[in-house]
Design an enzyme around this catalytic site. Structure first.
Site, PDB file in Angstrom:
ATOM      1  N   HIS A  79     103.908 -12.223 -73.905  1.00 14.78           N
ATOM      2  CA  HIS A  79     104.216 -11.150 -74.850  1.00 14.78           C
ATOM      3  C   HIS A  79     105.497 -10.468 -74.421  1.00 14.78           C
ATOM      4  O   HIS A  79     105.671 -10.113 -73.268  1.00 14.78           O
ATOM      5  CB  HIS A  79     103.073 -10.123 -74.893  1.00 14.78           C
ATOM      6  CG  HIS A  79     103.344  -9.024 -75.862  1.00 14.78           C
ATOM      7  ND1 HIS A  79     103.079  -9.143 -77.207  1.00 14.78           N
ATOM      8  CD2 HIS A  79     103.922  -7.810 -75.704  1.00 14.78           C
ATOM      9  CE1 HIS A  79     103.454  -8.047 -77.823  1.00 14.78           C
ATOM     10  NE2 HIS A  79     103.981  -7.214 -76.938  1.00 14.78           N
ATOM     11  N   ASP A 158      93.742  -0.194 -83.163  1.00 12.87           N
ATOM     12  CA  ASP A 158      95.144  -0.049 -82.754  1.00 12.87           C
ATOM     13  C   ASP A 158      96.048   0.073 -83.981  1.00 12.87           C
ATOM     14  O   ASP A 158      96.985   0.866 -84.009  1.00 12.87           O
ATOM     15  CB  ASP A 158      95.583  -1.247 -81.900  1.00 12.87           C
ATOM     16  CG  ASP A 158      97.085  -1.197 -81.679  1.00 12.87           C
ATOM     17  OD1 ASP A 158      97.544  -0.251 -81.022  1.00 12.87           O
ATOM     18  OD2 ASP A 158      97.804  -2.074 -82.199  1.00 12.87           O
ATOM     19  N   ARG A 165     100.598   7.190 -84.847  1.00 14.87           N
ATOM     20  CA  ARG A 165     101.584   7.508 -83.792  1.00 14.87           C
ATOM     21  C   ARG A 165     102.998   7.490 -84.355  1.00 14.87           C
ATOM     22  O   ARG A 165     103.845   8.304 -84.005  1.00 14.87           O
ATOM     23  CB  ARG A 165     101.475   6.494 -82.651  1.00 14.87           C
ATOM     24  CG  ARG A 165     100.246   6.687 -81.778  1.00 14.87           C
ATOM     25  CD  ARG A 165     100.020   5.489 -80.870  1.00 14.87           C
ATOM     26  NE  ARG A 165     101.144   5.237 -79.993  1.00 14.87           N
ATOM     27  CZ  ARG A 165     101.431   4.054 -79.462  1.00 14.87           C
ATOM     28  NH1 ARG A 165     100.670   3.001 -79.715  1.00 14.87           N
ATOM     29  NH2 ARG A 165     102.466   3.900 -78.685  1.00 14.87           N
ATOM     30  N   SER A 180      97.843  -0.337 -76.491  1.00 16.82           N
ATOM     31  CA  SER A 180      98.065  -0.928 -77.808  1.00 16.82           C
ATOM     32  C   SER A 180      98.350  -2.432 -77.677  1.00 16.82           C
ATOM     33  O   SER A 180      97.715  -3.264 -78.333  1.00 16.82           O
ATOM     34  CB  SER A 180      99.248  -0.195 -78.467  1.00 16.82           C
ATOM     35  OG  SER A 180      99.763  -0.918 -79.542  1.00 16.82           O
ATOM     36  N   LYS A 184      95.428  -6.007 -78.255  1.00 16.50           N
ATOM     37  CA  LYS A 184      95.623  -7.163 -79.134  1.00 16.50           C
ATOM     38  C   LYS A 184      95.571  -8.468 -78.346  1.00 16.50           C
ATOM     39  O   LYS A 184      95.062  -9.484 -78.816  1.00 16.50           O
ATOM     40  CB  LYS A 184      96.959  -7.025 -79.876  1.00 16.50           C
ATOM     41  CG  LYS A 184      96.887  -5.920 -80.939  1.00 16.50           C
ATOM     42  CD  LYS A 184      98.221  -5.600 -81.566  1.00 16.50           C
ATOM     43  CE  LYS A 184      99.069  -4.737 -80.687  1.00 16.50           C
ATOM     44  NZ  LYS A 184     100.086  -3.939 -81.317  1.00 16.50           N
TER      45      LYS A 184
HETATM   46  N1  URA Z   1     104.169  -2.599 -79.503  1.00 11.20           N
HETATM   47  C1  URA Z   1     102.872  -2.398 -79.764  1.00 11.20           C
HETATM   48  O1  URA Z   1     102.165  -3.309 -80.185  1.00 11.20           O
HETATM   49  N2  URA Z   1     102.363  -1.163 -79.544  1.00 11.20           N
HETATM   50  C2  URA Z   1     103.088  -0.130 -79.067  1.00 11.20           C
HETATM   51  O2  URA Z   1     102.558   0.932 -78.871  1.00 11.20           O
HETATM   52  C3  URA Z   1     104.442  -0.362 -78.813  1.00 11.20           C
HETATM   53  C4  URA Z   1     104.963  -1.614 -79.038  1.00 11.20           C
END
Ligand code: URA
Length: 421
Positions: A79, A158, A165, A180, A184
């Site tokens: 990621h 999320d 947010r 966050s 995932k």
């Molecule tokens: N990418 C995400 O998936 N979440 C965040 O909070 C910031 C970047």
């Protein structure tokens, strides 16, 4: 349990229990807790932080809020926290797939100034980014890699919290960003994970201290969730490689796999792929790197990329880059390039048509930028700095020029800034 008390506790800098965290995550997803109370809690978290146990509990509560992919193999994932010109997924997934690593990748579309892997793949004529579960798993069993668009209901908590947010100035918080992203990843089923934490003018994290904290927090969450996790901190003070924009980036990925790509994107791909192979196959980094170099040099990784494209219906022979307008940007002074406002360059590429400002915007796969000069290149007056490709009559040459800083001495410019295990 009352939401009011949870907000009050975080306001007073106290740690929230697992039950309290599960309560507000569940209550928000089921619409029992209103936006204004969650906003207030998020702001308290931004200001007062969370300890490692709280961050892990928040991550797990969000990961468990929707579908979870159950993979019955030792999958590896990578990621990136997001950058400009970052096409490493296209390069490293076929590399590691040649080395007994299985990659079940669900990627996203680009938003804002960073590109998305799915958009890059969709720039290949006929490439299918949506497969049935059976097709996805069969492909991985056959060639060890498949990359699809995320359609499952992964971590809906999320999704909802992130949207809040975004409009309440609570994005920039290490516990919230770390939980966050990791929620995932955990729901996507990988057992091994390499994180590429970008640092610099084109990244979320502008300095090495914040990036280190983010990396350490995510590695700790990984450990607590039994995922082998390594974080690599990498430079995003300039775009990665020489191409930005969807089909331009696919063409550059192929160059890297052929062994004649730009040095920075080649080096970073080798680094990330080596860590992926090392943690998945439990061999040393050096052993993994030798194997990575082998499959890069003997053309196996390139062939695997072509196999991946063919398997998902794509026709690489039909990928031809062309655009109606080409705006050349020439230097107005001489000296070394010492700064590139990478976020601004990403925005220019987006405005040319390569990215989206809003979620539903259409993108132009042929739009983008090819860079001729990057940090520490010496330039003379009238040297070609970059070409801007677009189908719009929109000359952004001056904007591009104003994103550069020229000085009389080169600067220190390291690509890999640290590794957190
Ligand atoms: N990418 C995400 O998936 N979440 C965040 O909070 C910031 C970047």
């Amino acid at each position: 349990m009352r939401m009011y008390d949870i907000i009050e506790k975080k306001k007073n800098k106290l740690s929230l229990t697992k039950e309290e965290i599960a309560f507000f995550v569940k209550g928000y997803v089921s619409n029992e807790i209103p936006d204004y109370q969650i906003s207030s809690l998020l702001m308290a978290i931004v200001l007062n932080g969370m300890d490692d146990i709280e961050v892990t509990n928040l991550t797990l509560a969000m990961a468990n809020s929707g579908d979870k992919l159950k993979l019955d193999f030792n999958a590896v994932d990578k990621h990136s926290t997001g950058g400009v010109g970052d096409k490493t997924t296209l390069i490293i997934t076929p590399i590691v797939a040649c080395l007994d690593c299985k990659v079940a990748k669900m990627s996203g579309k680009g938003l804002g100034y960073t590109g998305g892997t799915i958009d890059k793949l969709e720039s290949i004529p006929n490439f299918k980014v949506q497969l049935s579960d059976e097709e996805f798993i069969n492909q991985i069993n056959d060639i060890n890699v498949s990359i699809i668009s995320q359609t499952k209901n992964i971590a809906p908590a999320d999704k909802k919290i992130y949207a809040l947010r975004d409009v309440t100035a609570t994005v920039e918080s290490i516990p919230l960003i770390a939980s966050s992203i990791m929620s995932k990843k955990i729901a996507s089923g990988a057992k091994n994970l390499v994180l590429d934490i970008k640092v610099g003018s084109g990244a979320f994290m502008k300095n090495i201290n914040d990036a280190t904290k983010l990396g350490q927090t995510m590695v700790n969450i990984g450990k607590n969730a039994s995922i082998n996790t390594v974080a690599i901190l990498t430079n995003m003070n300039e775009p990665l490689g020489n191409s930005i924009g969807n089909n331009l980036e696919v063409l550059e990925a192929i160059k890297v796999l052929k062994g004649n790509g730009p040095k920075d994107i080649t080096d970073i791909s080798i680094e990330l792929a080596s860590y992926m192979v090392s943690i998945t196959n439990k061999i040393t980094y050096e052993e993994a790197k030798t194997k990575v170099m082998e499959v890069l040099n003997n053309g196996q990784a390139l062939n695997r990329f072509y196999e991946l494209i063919k398997y998902q219906g794509g026709d690489i022979s039909k990928l031809i880059h062309n655009s109606k307008y080409e705006y050349k940007v020439y230097a107005k002074e001489c000296g070394y390039i010492t700064k590139m406002d990478t976020a601004k360059i990403g925005k220019i590429s987006s405005m040319l048509g390569a990215g989206r400002i809003k979620k539903d915007d259409l993108i132009d796969y042929n739009a983008g930028i090819v860079l001729n000069k990057k940090i520490n290149d010496y330039i003379n007056k009238n040297d070609l700095l970059a070409t801007l490709y677009t189908n719009k009559e929109l000359n952004l040459s001056n904007e591009y020029l104003s994103s550069l800083e020229i000085s009389d001495k080169p600067i220190e410019n390291k690509l890999i800034l640290g590794v957190i295990k």
